[in-house]
Design a protein around this motif. Structure first.
Motif, PDB file in Angstrom:
ATOM      1  N   ARG A   8       0.839  -1.136   0.061  1.00 27.23           N
ATOM      2  CA  ARG A   8       0.048   0.054   0.030  1.00 27.23           C
ATOM      3  C   ARG A   8       0.934   1.353   0.147  1.00 27.23           C
ATOM      4  NH1 ARG A   8      -4.747  -0.386   4.095  1.00 27.23           N
ATOM      5  NH2 ARG A   8      -5.494   1.352   2.687  1.00 27.23           N
ATOM      6  N   ARG A   9       0.703   2.261  -0.950  1.00 28.50           N
ATOM      7  CA  ARG A   9       1.491   3.266  -0.917  1.00 28.50           C
ATOM      8  C   ARG A   9       0.659   4.630  -0.824  1.00 28.50           C
ATOM      9  NH1 ARG A   9       5.998   1.311  -3.525  1.00 28.50           N
ATOM     10  NH2 ARG A   9       5.585  -0.686  -4.669  1.00 28.50           N
ATOM     11  N   GLY A  10       1.251   5.198   0.199  1.00 24.28           N
ATOM     12  CA  GLY A  10       0.700   6.697   0.525  1.00 24.28           C
ATOM     13  C   GLY A  10       1.603   7.773   0.170  1.00 24.28           C
ATOM     14  N   ARG A  11       1.362   8.910   0.546  1.00 26.07           N
ATOM     15  CA  ARG A  11       2.038  10.132   0.323  1.00 26.07           C
ATOM     16  C   ARG A  11       3.658   9.938   0.707  1.00 26.07           C
ATOM     17  NH1 ARG A  11       0.681  16.382   0.350  1.00 26.07           N
ATOM     18  NH2 ARG A  11       2.638  17.357   0.579  1.00 26.07           N
ATOM     19  N   SER A  12       3.687   9.497   1.924  1.00 23.58           N
ATOM     20  CA  SER A  12       5.125   9.399   2.362  1.00 23.58           C
ATOM     21  C   SER A  12       5.388   8.022   3.249  1.00 23.58           C
ATOM     22  CB  SER A  12       5.384  10.369   3.411  1.00 23.58           C
ATOM     23  OG  SER A  12       4.614  10.335   4.518  1.00 23.58           O
ATOM     24  N   VAL A  13       4.595   7.143   2.703  1.00 22.57           N
ATOM     25  CA  VAL A  13       4.733   5.728   3.415  1.00 22.57           C
ATOM     26  C   VAL A  13       4.379   4.701   2.323  1.00 22.57           C
ATOM     27  CG1 VAL A  13       2.582   5.010   4.178  1.00 22.57           C
ATOM     28  CG2 VAL A  13       4.227   4.718   5.763  1.00 22.57           C
ATOM     29  N   VAL A  14       5.192   3.306   2.386  1.00 22.70           N
ATOM     30  CA  VAL A  14       4.919   2.247   1.991  1.00 22.70           C
ATOM     31  C   VAL A  14       4.737   1.245   2.915  1.00 22.70           C
ATOM     32  CG1 VAL A  14       5.876   0.721   0.209  1.00 22.70           C
ATOM     33  CG2 VAL A  14       6.111   3.039  -0.171  1.00 22.70           C
ATOM     34  N   SER A  15       3.600   0.463   2.746  1.00 23.89           N
ATOM     35  CA  SER A  15       3.586  -0.583   3.747  1.00 23.89           C
ATOM     36  C   SER A  15       2.885  -1.863   3.283  1.00 23.89           C
ATOM     37  CB  SER A  15       2.841  -0.070   5.095  1.00 23.89           C
ATOM     38  OG  SER A  15       1.317   0.100   4.765  1.00 23.89           O
ATOM     39  N   ALA A  16       3.121  -2.912   4.056  1.00 20.90           N
ATOM     40  CA  ALA A  16       2.484  -4.282   3.747  1.00 20.90           C
ATOM     41  C   ALA A  16       2.118  -4.782   5.140  1.00 20.90           C
ATOM     42  CB  ALA A  16       3.261  -5.200   3.015  1.00 20.90           C
ATOM     43  N   LEU A  17       0.881  -4.416   5.750  1.00 17.48           N
ATOM     44  CA  LEU A  17       0.729  -4.892   6.947  1.00 17.48           C
ATOM     45  C   LEU A  17      -0.412  -5.992   7.032  1.00 17.48           C
ATOM     46  CD1 LEU A  17       0.519  -1.436   8.632  1.00 17.48           C
ATOM     47  CD2 LEU A  17       2.470  -2.968   8.751  1.00 17.48           C
ATOM     48  N   HIS A  18      -0.213  -6.971   7.652  1.00 21.39           N
ATOM     49  CA  HIS A  18      -1.046  -8.289   7.844  1.00 21.39           C
ATOM     50  C   HIS A  18      -1.352  -8.440   9.328  1.00 21.39           C
ATOM     51  CE1 HIS A  18       0.209  -8.503   3.770  1.00 21.39           C
ATOM     52  NE2 HIS A  18      -0.970  -9.207   3.553  1.00 21.39           N
ATOM     53  N   VAL A  19      -2.509  -8.925   9.760  1.00 20.49           N
ATOM     54  CA  VAL A  19      -2.786  -9.429  10.946  1.00 20.49           C
ATOM     55  C   VAL A  19      -3.400 -10.748  10.982  1.00 20.49           C
ATOM     56  CG1 VAL A  19      -4.854  -8.450  11.396  1.00 20.49           C
ATOM     57  CG2 VAL A  19      -3.800  -8.905  13.337  1.00 20.49           C
ATOM     58  N   HIS A  20      -2.947 -11.617  11.876  1.00 24.92           N
ATOM     59  CA  HIS A  20      -3.582 -13.111  11.820  1.00 24.92           C
ATOM     60  C   HIS A  20      -4.351 -13.332  13.230  1.00 24.92           C
ATOM     61  CE1 HIS A  20      -3.269 -17.576  12.399  1.00 24.92           C
ATOM     62  NE2 HIS A  20      -3.903 -17.337  11.730  1.00 24.92           N
ATOM     63  N   LEU A  21      -5.793 -13.262  13.258  1.00 22.73           N
ATOM     64  CA  LEU A  21      -6.555 -13.396  14.274  1.00 22.73           C
ATOM     65  C   LEU A  21      -7.190 -14.762  14.327  1.00 22.73           C
ATOM     66  CD1 LEU A  21      -8.850  -9.954  13.782  1.00 22.73           C
ATOM     67  CD2 LEU A  21      -6.649 -10.427  15.390  1.00 22.73           C
ATOM     68  N   VAL A  22      -7.300 -15.345  15.717  1.00 25.56           N
ATOM     69  CA  VAL A  22      -7.774 -16.547  15.734  1.00 25.56           C
ATOM     70  C   VAL A  22      -8.855 -16.247  16.867  1.00 25.56           C
ATOM     71  CG1 VAL A  22      -7.622 -19.150  16.452  1.00 25.56           C
ATOM     72  CG2 VAL A  22      -5.717 -17.690  15.158  1.00 25.56           C
ATOM     73  N   PHE A  23     -10.350 -16.597  16.640  1.00 21.82           N
ATOM     74  CA  PHE A  23     -11.149 -16.652  17.448  1.00 21.82           C
ATOM     75  C   PHE A  23     -11.588 -18.198  17.868  1.00 21.82           C
ATOM     76  CE2 PHE A  23     -11.865 -12.864  14.916  1.00 21.82           C
ATOM     77  CZ  PHE A  23     -11.960 -11.777  16.012  1.00 21.82           C
ATOM     78  N   VAL A  24     -11.521 -18.316  19.215  1.00 23.05           N
ATOM     79  CA  VAL A  24     -11.593 -19.780  19.757  1.00 23.05           C
ATOM     80  C   VAL A  24     -12.837 -19.731  20.575  1.00 23.05           C
ATOM     81  CG1 VAL A  24     -10.711 -21.457  21.148  1.00 23.05           C
ATOM     82  CG2 VAL A  24      -9.196 -20.001  19.711  1.00 23.05           C
ATOM     83  N   THR A  25     -13.839 -20.932  20.342  1.00 23.38           N
ATOM     84  CA  THR A  25     -14.916 -20.844  21.349  1.00 23.38           C
ATOM     85  C   THR A  25     -14.527 -21.401  22.791  1.00 23.38           C
ATOM     86  OG1 THR A  25     -15.184 -23.143  20.718  1.00 23.38           O
ATOM     87  CG2 THR A  25     -16.347 -21.808  19.422  1.00 23.38           C
ATOM     88  N   LYS A  26     -15.385 -21.011  23.802  1.00 23.80           N
ATOM     89  CA  LYS A  26     -14.943 -21.243  25.011  1.00 23.80           C
ATOM     90  C   LYS A  26     -14.824 -22.865  25.117  1.00 23.80           C
ATOM     91  CE  LYS A  26     -16.445 -20.092  29.836  1.00 23.80           C
ATOM     92  NZ  LYS A  26     -16.865 -19.256  30.569  1.00 23.80           N
ATOM     93  N   TYR A  27     -13.719 -23.261  25.896  1.00 26.81           N
ATOM     94  CA  TYR A  27     -13.572 -24.816  26.306  1.00 26.81           C
ATOM     95  C   TYR A  27     -13.221 -25.524  24.875  1.00 26.81           C
ATOM     96  CZ  TYR A  27     -15.393 -23.339  30.755  1.00 26.81           C
ATOM     97  OH  TYR A  27     -15.766 -22.655  31.890  1.00 26.81           O
ATOM     98  N   ARG A  28     -13.122 -24.707  23.861  1.00 25.20           N
ATOM     99  CA  ARG A  28     -12.715 -25.470  22.507  1.00 25.20           C
ATOM    100  C   ARG A  28     -13.945 -26.626  22.093  1.00 25.20           C
ATOM    101  NH1 ARG A  28      -8.220 -23.900  19.410  1.00 25.20           N
ATOM    102  NH2 ARG A  28      -8.103 -25.684  18.886  1.00 25.20           N
ATOM    103  N   ARG A  29     -15.146 -26.123  22.415  1.00 27.46           N
ATOM    104  CA  ARG A  29     -16.184 -27.127  22.074  1.00 27.46           C
ATOM    105  C   ARG A  29     -16.708 -26.770  20.620  1.00 27.46           C
ATOM    106  NH1 ARG A  29     -19.102 -26.535  27.525  1.00 27.46           N
ATOM    107  NH2 ARG A  29     -18.001 -28.135  28.847  1.00 27.46           N
ATOM    108  N   GLY A  30     -16.957 -27.802  19.725  1.00 28.48           N
ATOM    109  CA  GLY A  30     -17.297 -27.691  18.372  1.00 28.48           C
ATOM    110  C   GLY A  30     -18.723 -27.085  18.115  1.00 28.48           C
ATOM    111  N   VAL A  31     -18.666 -25.846  18.135  1.00 25.73           N
ATOM    112  CA  VAL A  31     -20.159 -25.190  18.401  1.00 25.73           C
ATOM    113  C   VAL A  31     -20.501 -24.637  17.048  1.00 25.73           C
ATOM    114  CG1 VAL A  31     -20.416 -25.256  20.504  1.00 25.73           C
ATOM    115  CG2 VAL A  31     -19.531 -23.310  19.454  1.00 25.73           C
TER     116      VAL A  31
END
Length: 71
Positions: A8-31
């Motif tokens: 991604r290119r801006g006026r004074s910046v070049v970036s490639a930012l990624h985030v990896h999110l993991v959402f887990v159910t309570k007690y890891r039950r298959g719901v």
């Protein structure tokens, strides 16, 4: 052959930012059902669009969801 990352290119910046999110159910039950995962993906894509980011990848099973977001 390694592909060149998208920057991604801006006026004074070049970036490639990624985030990896993991959402887990309570007690890891298959719901989470396939229908719930499909709805969750649609909602997450909409939220990313609202924030000006991009949902690169979405995976999920009965007990967790993985999101890879580029912002």
């Amino acid at each position: 052959m390694v592909s060149e990352p998208e920057y991604r290119r801006g006026r004074s910046v070049v970036s490639a930012l990624h985030v990896h999110l993991v959402f887990v159910t309570k007690y890891r039950r298959g719901v989470l059902t396939d229908e719930m995962l499909t709805t969750c993906e649609q909602v997450m894509r909409s939220v990313c669009d609202d924030f000006g980011s991009r949902l690169v990848e979405f995976n999920g099973e009965g007990d967790h969801v993985h999101l890879l977001i580029e912002y």
